[in-house]
Design a protein around this motif. Structure first.
Motif, PDB file in Angstrom:
ATOM      1  N   HIS A  66       0.795  -1.231   0.000  1.00  0.00           N
ATOM      2  CA  HIS A  66       0.000   0.000   0.000  1.00  0.00           C
ATOM      3  C   HIS A  66       0.829   1.282   0.000  1.00  0.00           C
ATOM      4  N   ASP A  67       2.124   1.173  -0.270  1.00  0.00           N
ATOM      5  CA  ASP A  67       2.968   2.361  -0.309  1.00  0.00           C
ATOM      6  C   ASP A  67       4.206   2.051  -1.147  1.00  0.00           C
ATOM      7  N   PHE A  68       4.582   2.977  -2.012  1.00  0.00           N
ATOM      8  CA  PHE A  68       5.711   2.737  -2.922  1.00  0.00           C
ATOM      9  C   PHE A  68       7.036   2.601  -2.176  1.00  0.00           C
ATOM     10  N   ILE A  69       7.268   3.452  -1.178  1.00  0.00           N
ATOM     11  CA  ILE A  69       8.510   3.367  -0.393  1.00  0.00           C
ATOM     12  C   ILE A  69       8.531   2.065   0.402  1.00  0.00           C
ATOM     13  N   ASP A  70       7.408   1.731   1.018  1.00  0.00           N
ATOM     14  CA  ASP A  70       7.313   0.481   1.778  1.00  0.00           C
ATOM     15  C   ASP A  70       7.523  -0.729   0.877  1.00  0.00           C
ATOM     16  N   TYR A  71       7.032  -0.641  -0.353  1.00  0.00           N
ATOM     17  CA  TYR A  71       7.218  -1.741  -1.307  1.00  0.00           C
ATOM     18  C   TYR A  71       8.707  -1.981  -1.558  1.00  0.00           C
ATOM     19  N   GLU A  72       9.452  -0.902  -1.757  1.00  0.00           N
ATOM     20  CA  GLU A  72      10.900  -1.037  -1.988  1.00  0.00           C
ATOM     21  C   GLU A  72      11.588  -1.649  -0.767  1.00  0.00           C
ATOM     22  N   LEU A  73      11.194  -1.232   0.432  1.00  0.00           N
ATOM     23  CA  LEU A  73      11.754  -1.829   1.648  1.00  0.00           C
ATOM     24  C   LEU A  73      11.365  -3.302   1.744  1.00  0.00           C
ATOM     25  N   GLY A  74      10.126  -3.611   1.394  1.00  0.00           N
ATOM     26  CA  GLY A  74       9.671  -4.999   1.417  1.00  0.00           C
ATOM     27  C   GLY A  74      10.493  -5.889   0.506  1.00  0.00           C
ATOM     28  N   LYS A  75      10.775  -5.393  -0.691  1.00  0.00           N
ATOM     29  CA  LYS A  75      11.613  -6.157  -1.631  1.00  0.00           C
ATOM     30  C   LYS A  75      13.029  -6.307  -1.082  1.00  0.00           C
ATOM     31  N   LYS A  76      13.582  -5.206  -0.602  1.00  0.00           N
ATOM     32  CA  LYS A  76      14.963  -5.201  -0.113  1.00  0.00           C
ATOM     33  C   LYS A  76      15.162  -6.184   1.045  1.00  0.00           C
ATOM     34  N   TYR A  77      14.171  -6.278   1.939  1.00  0.00           N
ATOM     35  CA  TYR A  77      14.290  -7.120   3.129  1.00  0.00           C
ATOM     36  C   TYR A  77      13.463  -8.405   3.039  1.00  0.00           C
ATOM     37  N   GLN A  78      12.977  -8.695   1.845  1.00  0.00           N
ATOM     38  CA  GLN A  78      12.220  -9.929   1.568  1.00  0.00           C
ATOM     39  C   GLN A  78      11.052 -10.115   2.540  1.00  0.00           C
ATOM     40  N   LEU A  79      10.272  -9.057   2.685  1.00  0.00           N
ATOM     41  CA  LEU A  79       9.107  -9.100   3.568  1.00  0.00           C
ATOM     42  C   LEU A  79       7.878  -9.567   2.791  1.00  0.00           C
ATOM     43  N   PRO A  80       6.908 -10.150   3.481  1.00  0.00           N
ATOM     44  CA  PRO A  80       5.670 -10.521   2.793  1.00  0.00           C
ATOM     45  C   PRO A  80       4.947  -9.266   2.299  1.00  0.00           C
ATOM     46  N   ILE A  81       4.389  -9.357   1.121  1.00  0.00           N
ATOM     47  CA  ILE A  81       3.659  -8.222   0.548  1.00  0.00           C
ATOM     48  C   ILE A  81       2.197  -8.630   0.476  1.00  0.00           C
ATOM     49  N   ILE A  82       1.446  -8.172   1.472  1.00  0.00           N
ATOM     50  CA  ILE A  82       0.038  -8.537   1.551  1.00  0.00           C
ATOM     51  C   ILE A  82      -0.811  -7.269   1.455  1.00  0.00           C
ATOM     52  N   SER A  83      -1.965  -7.423   0.881  1.00  0.00           N
ATOM     53  CA  SER A  83      -2.859  -6.291   0.706  1.00  0.00           C
ATOM     54  C   SER A  83      -4.098  -6.475   1.573  1.00  0.00           C
ATOM     55  N   CYS A  84      -4.611  -5.364   2.075  1.00  0.00           N
ATOM     56  CA  CYS A  84      -5.841  -5.429   2.868  1.00  0.00           C
ATOM     57  C   CYS A  84      -7.033  -4.897   2.063  1.00  0.00           C
ATOM     58  N   ALA A  85      -6.804  -4.647   0.752  1.00  0.00           N
ATOM     59  CA  ALA A  85      -7.894  -4.133  -0.090  1.00  0.00           C
ATOM     60  C   ALA A  85      -7.731  -4.658  -1.515  1.00  0.00           C
ATOM     61  N   ASP A  86      -8.834  -4.684  -2.251  1.00  0.00           N
ATOM     62  CA  ASP A  86      -8.784  -5.134  -3.647  1.00  0.00           C
ATOM     63  C   ASP A  86      -8.550  -3.962  -4.599  1.00  0.00           C
ATOM     64  N   LYS A  87      -8.649  -4.228  -5.910  1.00  0.00           N
ATOM     65  CA  LYS A  87      -8.395  -3.201  -6.933  1.00  0.00           C
ATOM     66  C   LYS A  87      -9.340  -2.007  -6.830  1.00  0.00           C
ATOM     67  N   LYS A  88     -10.504  -2.209  -6.247  1.00  0.00           N
ATOM     68  CA  LYS A  88     -11.478  -1.123  -6.123  1.00  0.00           C
ATOM     69  C   LYS A  88     -11.377  -0.402  -4.775  1.00  0.00           C
ATOM     70  N   GLY A  89     -10.377  -0.787  -3.959  1.00  0.00           N
ATOM     71  CA  GLY A  89     -10.212  -0.146  -2.660  1.00  0.00           C
ATOM     72  C   GLY A  89     -11.159  -0.673  -1.601  1.00  0.00           C
ATOM     73  N   ILE A  90     -11.685  -1.879  -1.815  1.00  0.00           N
ATOM     74  CA  ILE A  90     -12.595  -2.506  -0.852  1.00  0.00           C
ATOM     75  C   ILE A  90     -11.771  -3.404   0.074  1.00  0.00           C
ATOM     76  N   LEU A  91     -11.949  -3.210   1.373  1.00  0.00           N
ATOM     77  CA  LEU A  91     -11.191  -3.980   2.361  1.00  0.00           C
ATOM     78  C   LEU A  91     -11.536  -5.464   2.304  1.00  0.00           C
ATOM     79  N   ASN A  92     -10.513  -6.290   2.498  1.00  0.00           N
ATOM     80  CA  ASN A  92     -10.705  -7.740   2.467  1.00  0.00           C
ATOM     81  C   ASN A  92     -10.796  -8.316   3.881  1.00  0.00           C
ATOM     82  N   GLU A  93     -10.658  -9.626   3.998  1.00  0.00           N
ATOM     83  CA  GLU A  93     -10.834 -10.325   5.272  1.00  0.00           C
ATOM     84  C   GLU A  93      -9.837  -9.891   6.348  1.00  0.00           C
ATOM     85  N   LEU A  94      -8.688  -9.341   5.961  1.00  0.00           N
ATOM     86  CA  LEU A  94      -7.722  -8.877   6.959  1.00  0.00           C
ATOM     87  C   LEU A  94      -8.283  -7.747   7.818  1.00  0.00           C
ATOM     88  N   ALA A  95      -9.271  -7.034   7.283  1.00  0.00           N
ATOM     89  CA  ALA A  95      -9.845  -5.875   7.977  1.00  0.00           C
ATOM     90  C   ALA A  95     -10.920  -6.255   8.992  1.00  0.00           C
TER      91      ALA A  95
END
Length: 147
Positions: A66-95
């Motif tokens: 959910h953030d471009f800077i965070d995405y780069e950190l996630g890649k750099k440190y091999q963190l899981p990249i999970i989303s809490c919303a779909d393409k339309k901005g609707i929150l998923n089960e994590l919410a």
């Protein structure tokens, strides 16, 4: 650790906290783990030189999907990249109880919930770098996609 954020509604997809390795306030926390205040998952506290010591609390909540800077950190440190919303901005089960609602619509109610739990210390106005739609005024939600 006090974490300042302009995006409390993405807390459901936070996977780490970051501090600057030279910030003396957080030296004792480097490479430790902490219980996520909402999901109660154990997440790492990592250090990266890109974290600004004098911005907010000096602690970055990392939400790679959910953030471009965070995405780069996630890649750099091999963190899981999970989303809490779909393409339309609707929150998923994590919410949890906010599942099915627009991510931008829950902020006020969600912050009140954080305050009730005692994990929202203060709210303050500041200038942000969030992108807004010139037509609707809505926050432009970064979202991972296959492009």
């Amino acid at each position: 650790m006090l974490v300042a954020t302009s995006r409390p509604e993405t807390i459901f997809a936070d996977v780490a906290l970051f501090v600057n390795p030279h910030d003396l306030r957080f030296q004792k926390y480097l490479n430790q783990q902490i219980k996520h205040p909402w999901t109660e998952k154990i997440i790492p506290i990592l250090a990266d030189e890109s974290i600004k010591v004098d911005f907010g609390s000096g602690v970055l909540k990392c939400t790679p999907a959910h953030d471009f800077i965070d995405y780069e950190l996630g890649k750099k440190y091999q963190l899981p990249i999970i989303s809490c919303a779909d393409k339309k901005g609707i929150l998923n089960e994590l919410a949890g109880k906010w599942q099915g609602q627009e991510i931008s619509s829950i902020r006020e109610e969600f912050v009140k919930e954080l305050e009730k739990k005692g994990i929202c210390v203060k709210i303050e106005e500041y200038e942000t770098n969030l992108a807004y739609s010139s037509k609707s005024g809505a926050i432009i939600e970064p979202l991972l996609s296959q492009q």
